[in-house]
Design a protein around this motif. Structure first.
Motif, mmCIF file in Angstrom:
data_model
loop_
_atom_site.group_PDB
_atom_site.id
_atom_site.type_symbol
_atom_site.label_atom_id
_atom_site.label_comp_id
_atom_site.label_asym_id
_atom_site.label_seq_id
_atom_site.Cartn_x
_atom_site.Cartn_y
_atom_site.Cartn_z
ATOM 1 N N HIS A 12 0.830 -1.211 0.000
ATOM 2 C CA HIS A 12 0.000 0.000 0.000
ATOM 3 C C HIS A 12 0.868 1.265 0.000
ATOM 4 C CE1 HIS A 12 -3.575 2.437 0.787
ATOM 5 N NE2 HIS A 12 -2.831 3.096 1.659
ATOM 6 N N HIS A 52 -10.939 -2.395 3.050
ATOM 7 C CA HIS A 52 -9.572 -2.611 2.589
ATOM 8 C C HIS A 52 -9.172 -4.032 2.980
ATOM 9 C CE1 HIS A 52 -5.268 -2.211 1.989
ATOM 10 N NE2 HIS A 52 -5.545 -1.130 1.270
ATOM 11 N N LEU A 58 -11.535 2.059 7.527
ATOM 12 C CA LEU A 58 -11.135 1.144 6.470
ATOM 13 C C LEU A 58 -12.307 0.313 5.976
ATOM 14 C CD1 LEU A 58 -7.658 0.071 7.875
ATOM 15 C CD2 LEU A 58 -8.279 2.026 6.428
ATOM 16 N N TYR A 60 -6.549 -2.944 -3.427
ATOM 17 C CA TYR A 60 -6.806 -3.860 -2.321
ATOM 18 C C TYR A 60 -8.196 -3.670 -1.714
ATOM 19 C CZ TYR A 60 -2.247 -5.995 -2.265
ATOM 20 O OH TYR A 60 -1.137 -6.733 -2.607
ATOM 21 N N ASN A 61 -9.075 -3.007 -2.428
ATOM 22 C CA ASN A 61 -10.452 -2.847 -1.948
ATOM 23 C C ASN A 61 -11.251 -4.105 -2.228
ATOM 24 O OD1 ASN A 61 -9.662 -0.270 -1.366
ATOM 25 N ND2 ASN A 61 -11.083 0.740 -2.737
#
Length: 187
Positions: free
Chosen positions: A23, A143, A123, A32-33
């Motif tokens: 990241h 995330h 997140l 990375y979602n």
């Protein structure tokens, strides 16, 4: 969520450290979602869903966790549950079925590309979708540092149970969690 006080700080797990590192190379990326849309059982009750989602956040510490780096080490910072969570409502019920589906598809694609700030969080994002007068669904984006594909099924099942509890006016039927993800990281 992150404006709440920290209640626990532990080293990140090895998988979290790897994701943190990647990241840092592209913090504006949504690569990375994890996103899932979940239709809720009828009857549609916006207030019940908001309360159920709040209970889900209270139940799972990792959903209110952010990350920091100190002396080259990555730490999870678990925050206290927020008093209230902002959940925008997107109403596509006035659109015909084709336009409604297209609007939800555009929103889904947009949400997948919105990055998360791992240090400040939250997140996880939640959106309520009204597609008809009796159909309510929820879009949740997280995330990958706090979740994985398998966990989305667990969260969806728990959200369904908490939603049913809220609809029926009863106490939560889920037993307290004996351990949290931070416990696993410490081990």
């Amino acid at each position: 969520m992150p404006d709440t006080a920290a209640v626990n700080e532990v080293r990140a797990s090895y998988p979290q450290e790897r994701i943190w590192f990647v990241h840092q190379l592209a913090p504006a990326s949504g690569a990375y979602n994890i996103l899932f849309n979940h239709a809720l059982p009828s009857p549609a009750d916006e207030g019940a869903l908001r309360r159920a989602f709040q209970r889900l956040i209270e139940r799972h510490e990792v959903l209110r966790t952010t990350f920091i780096e100190r002396d080259g080490l990555v730490f999870q910072v678990v925050h206290a549950p927020p008093a209230e969570i902002d959940i925008p409502l997107i109403d596509v019920s006035e659109l015909d079925e084709t336009d409604s589906a297209a609007a939800v598809q555009r929103l889904t694609e947009d949400e997948l590309h919105v990055p998360f700030d791992l240090q400040h969080g939250p997140l996880i994002r939640c959106r309520l979708l009204w597609s008809s007068s009796d159909r309510l669904s929820v879009m949740i984006v997280m995330h990958h540092i706090i979740s994985d594909g398998w966990s989305t099924t667990v969260l969806a099942n728990e959200l369904d149970r908490l939603y049913a509890d809220e609809i029926n006016g009863g106490a939560p039927s889920l037993p307290p969690l004996p351990i949290q993800y931070a416990d696993y990281s410490e081990w």
